[in-house]
Design a protein around this motif. Structure first.
Motif, mmCIF file in Angstrom:
data_model
loop_
_atom_site.group_PDB
_atom_site.id
_atom_site.type_symbol
_atom_site.label_atom_id
_atom_site.label_comp_id
_atom_site.label_asym_id
_atom_site.label_seq_id
_atom_site.Cartn_x
_atom_site.Cartn_y
_atom_site.Cartn_z
ATOM 1 N N GLN A 1 -15.859 -16.129 3.264
ATOM 2 C CA GLN A 1 -14.628 -15.549 3.886
ATOM 3 C C GLN A 1 -14.002 -14.801 2.704
ATOM 4 O OE1 GLN A 1 -11.846 -17.911 5.933
ATOM 5 N NE2 GLN A 1 -10.291 -16.413 6.021
ATOM 6 N N VAL A 2 -13.372 -13.603 3.082
ATOM 7 C CA VAL A 2 -12.801 -12.651 1.995
ATOM 8 C C VAL A 2 -11.336 -13.002 1.922
ATOM 9 C CG1 VAL A 2 -14.803 -10.845 2.160
ATOM 10 C CG2 VAL A 2 -12.835 -10.728 3.742
ATOM 11 N N GLN A 3 -10.871 -12.615 0.754
ATOM 12 C CA GLN A 3 -9.453 -12.403 0.720
ATOM 13 C C GLN A 3 -9.045 -10.996 0.510
ATOM 14 O OE1 GLN A 3 -7.860 -15.461 0.906
ATOM 15 N NE2 GLN A 3 -9.684 -16.447 0.757
ATOM 16 N N LEU A 4 -7.928 -10.878 1.203
ATOM 17 C CA LEU A 4 -7.460 -9.348 1.158
ATOM 18 C C LEU A 4 -6.154 -8.996 0.480
ATOM 19 C CD1 LEU A 4 -8.448 -8.710 5.062
ATOM 20 C CD2 LEU A 4 -9.812 -8.213 2.962
ATOM 21 N N MET A 5 -6.051 -7.976 -0.167
ATOM 22 C CA MET A 5 -4.929 -7.545 -0.786
ATOM 23 C C MET A 5 -4.672 -6.120 -0.754
ATOM 24 S SD MET A 5 -2.386 -8.650 -2.679
ATOM 25 C CE MET A 5 -3.083 -10.159 -3.887
ATOM 26 N N GLU A 6 -3.236 -6.026 0.111
ATOM 27 C CA GLU A 6 -2.966 -4.489 0.257
ATOM 28 C C GLU A 6 -2.097 -4.139 -0.851
ATOM 29 O OE1 GLU A 6 -2.663 -6.576 4.560
ATOM 30 O OE2 GLU A 6 -2.072 -7.215 2.129
ATOM 31 N N SER A 7 -2.102 -2.911 -0.622
ATOM 32 C CA SER A 7 -1.183 -2.208 -1.912
ATOM 33 C C SER A 7 -0.973 -0.710 -1.338
ATOM 34 C CB SER A 7 -1.746 -1.931 -3.350
ATOM 35 O OG SER A 7 -3.062 -1.427 -3.185
ATOM 36 N N GLY A 8 -0.001 -0.031 -2.069
ATOM 37 C CA GLY A 8 0.297 1.411 -1.787
ATOM 38 C C GLY A 8 1.601 1.563 -0.851
ATOM 39 N N GLY A 9 2.317 0.456 -0.188
ATOM 40 C CA GLY A 9 3.352 0.906 0.527
ATOM 41 C C GLY A 9 4.443 1.329 -0.343
ATOM 42 N N GLY A 10 5.622 1.767 0.457
ATOM 43 C CA GLY A 10 6.638 2.157 -0.263
ATOM 44 C C GLY A 10 7.906 2.683 0.449
ATOM 45 N N LEU A 11 8.595 3.586 0.009
ATOM 46 C CA LEU A 11 9.547 4.281 0.667
ATOM 47 C C LEU A 11 9.011 5.998 0.591
ATOM 48 C CD1 LEU A 11 12.399 4.736 2.123
ATOM 49 C CD2 LEU A 11 13.576 4.822 -0.154
ATOM 50 N N SER A 102 -21.518 -17.507 13.187
ATOM 51 C CA SER A 102 -21.183 -19.095 12.615
ATOM 52 C C SER A 102 -20.551 -19.029 11.583
ATOM 53 C CB SER A 102 -22.619 -19.749 12.596
ATOM 54 O OG SER A 102 -23.406 -19.063 11.769
ATOM 55 N N ARG A 103 -20.843 -18.109 10.685
ATOM 56 C CA ARG A 103 -20.247 -18.032 9.252
ATOM 57 C C ARG A 103 -19.094 -16.709 9.294
ATOM 58 N NH1 ARG A 103 -24.732 -18.844 4.616
ATOM 59 N NH2 ARG A 103 -25.610 -20.863 5.217
ATOM 60 N N GLY A 104 -18.568 -16.544 10.460
ATOM 61 C CA GLY A 104 -17.649 -15.619 10.877
ATOM 62 C C GLY A 104 -16.179 -16.008 10.134
ATOM 63 N N TYR A 105 -15.294 -14.927 10.226
ATOM 64 C CA TYR A 105 -14.125 -15.347 9.704
ATOM 65 C C TYR A 105 -13.057 -14.217 10.169
ATOM 66 C CZ TYR A 105 -16.016 -11.787 6.264
ATOM 67 O OH TYR A 105 -16.471 -10.614 5.638
ATOM 68 N N ASP A 106 -11.991 -14.425 10.099
ATOM 69 C CA ASP A 106 -10.822 -13.243 10.710
ATOM 70 C C ASP A 106 -9.876 -13.416 9.619
ATOM 71 O OD1 ASP A 106 -8.798 -13.057 13.564
ATOM 72 O OD2 ASP A 106 -9.015 -11.822 11.883
ATOM 73 N N SER A 107 -9.929 -12.527 8.499
ATOM 74 C CA SER A 107 -8.743 -12.940 7.327
ATOM 75 C C SER A 107 -7.869 -11.674 7.497
ATOM 76 C CB SER A 107 -9.974 -12.397 6.172
ATOM 77 O OG SER A 107 -10.912 -13.587 5.959
ATOM 78 N N TRP A 108 -6.585 -12.057 6.812
ATOM 79 C CA TRP A 108 -5.656 -11.209 6.525
ATOM 80 C C TRP A 108 -4.815 -10.886 5.382
ATOM 81 C CZ3 TRP A 108 -3.791 -8.347 11.040
ATOM 82 C CH2 TRP A 108 -4.327 -8.933 12.482
ATOM 83 N N GLY A 109 -4.532 -9.785 4.942
ATOM 84 C CA GLY A 109 -3.853 -9.699 3.942
ATOM 85 C C GLY A 109 -2.294 -10.103 4.002
ATOM 86 N N GLN A 110 -1.674 -10.117 2.959
ATOM 87 C CA GLN A 110 -0.188 -10.448 3.017
ATOM 88 C C GLN A 110 0.762 -9.293 3.559
ATOM 89 O OE1 GLN A 110 -1.541 -9.244 0.416
ATOM 90 N NE2 GLN A 110 0.227 -7.790 -0.485
ATOM 91 N N GLY A 111 0.330 -8.409 3.808
ATOM 92 C CA GLY A 111 1.063 -7.027 4.345
ATOM 93 C C GLY A 111 1.719 -6.363 2.940
ATOM 94 N N THR A 112 1.951 -5.172 3.334
ATOM 95 C CA THR A 112 2.787 -4.093 2.463
ATOM 96 C C THR A 112 3.644 -3.529 3.099
ATOM 97 O OG1 THR A 112 2.428 -2.510 0.666
ATOM 98 C CG2 THR A 112 1.083 -2.327 2.709
ATOM 99 N N GLN A 113 4.952 -3.241 2.729
ATOM 100 C CA GLN A 113 6.169 -2.659 3.507
ATOM 101 C C GLN A 113 5.913 -1.044 3.316
ATOM 102 O OE1 GLN A 113 8.795 -4.071 5.549
ATOM 103 N NE2 GLN A 113 9.173 -1.751 5.736
ATOM 104 N N VAL A 114 6.134 -0.265 4.468
ATOM 105 C CA VAL A 114 6.051 1.082 4.259
ATOM 106 C C VAL A 114 7.730 1.312 5.423
ATOM 107 C CG1 VAL A 114 5.050 3.377 5.372
ATOM 108 C CG2 VAL A 114 3.829 1.539 4.626
#
Length: 118
Positions: A1-11, A102-114
């Motif tokens: 499984q992969v860990q995901l990290m978002e970036s780049g959000g903002g105002l 069989s070794r599948g996954y459904d991974s989500w990041g923590q989110g970034t605010q736009v």
């Protein structure tokens, strides 16, 4: 499984641009699809765009022509280039990675605010 990290959000002001990045902890080469979703206050999470393992892209009608999803497999990163932003694009944007099998996954990041101001 992969860990995901978002970036780049903002105002940003309406009409402006932002580029979101989603960095994966492992190889994205074997994923079946990676996508961007968003959730505005009081609304359900919705699909924005996704890219398949074969590089095929799909967009929600509301962002087609304004947003572009891309990936850099060497950097294990997926991007969402957002242009001509509108106040209704304001949301938390989440990255998702799916692998079937069989070794599948459904991974989500923590989110970034736009936030798009009018």
């Amino acid at each position: 499984q992969v860990q995901l990290m978002e970036s780049g959000g903002g105002l940003v002001q309406a009409g402006g641009s932002l580029r979101l990045s989603c960095a994966a902890s492992g190889s994205i080469f074997s994923t079946n699809a990676m996508g961007w979703y968003r959730q505005a206050p009081g609304k359900q999470r919705e699909l924005v765009a996704f890219i398949t393992g074969g590089g095929i892209t799909t967009y929600a009608g509301s962002v087609k022509g304004r947003f572009t999803i891309s990936r850099d497999i060497a950097k294990n990163t997926v991007y969402l280039q957002m242009s001509s932003l509108k106040p209704e694009d304001t949301a938390v944007y989440y990255c998702n990675a799916v692998k079937y099998g069989s070794r599948g996954y459904d991974s989500w990041g923590q989110g970034t605010q736009v936030t798009v101001s009018s």
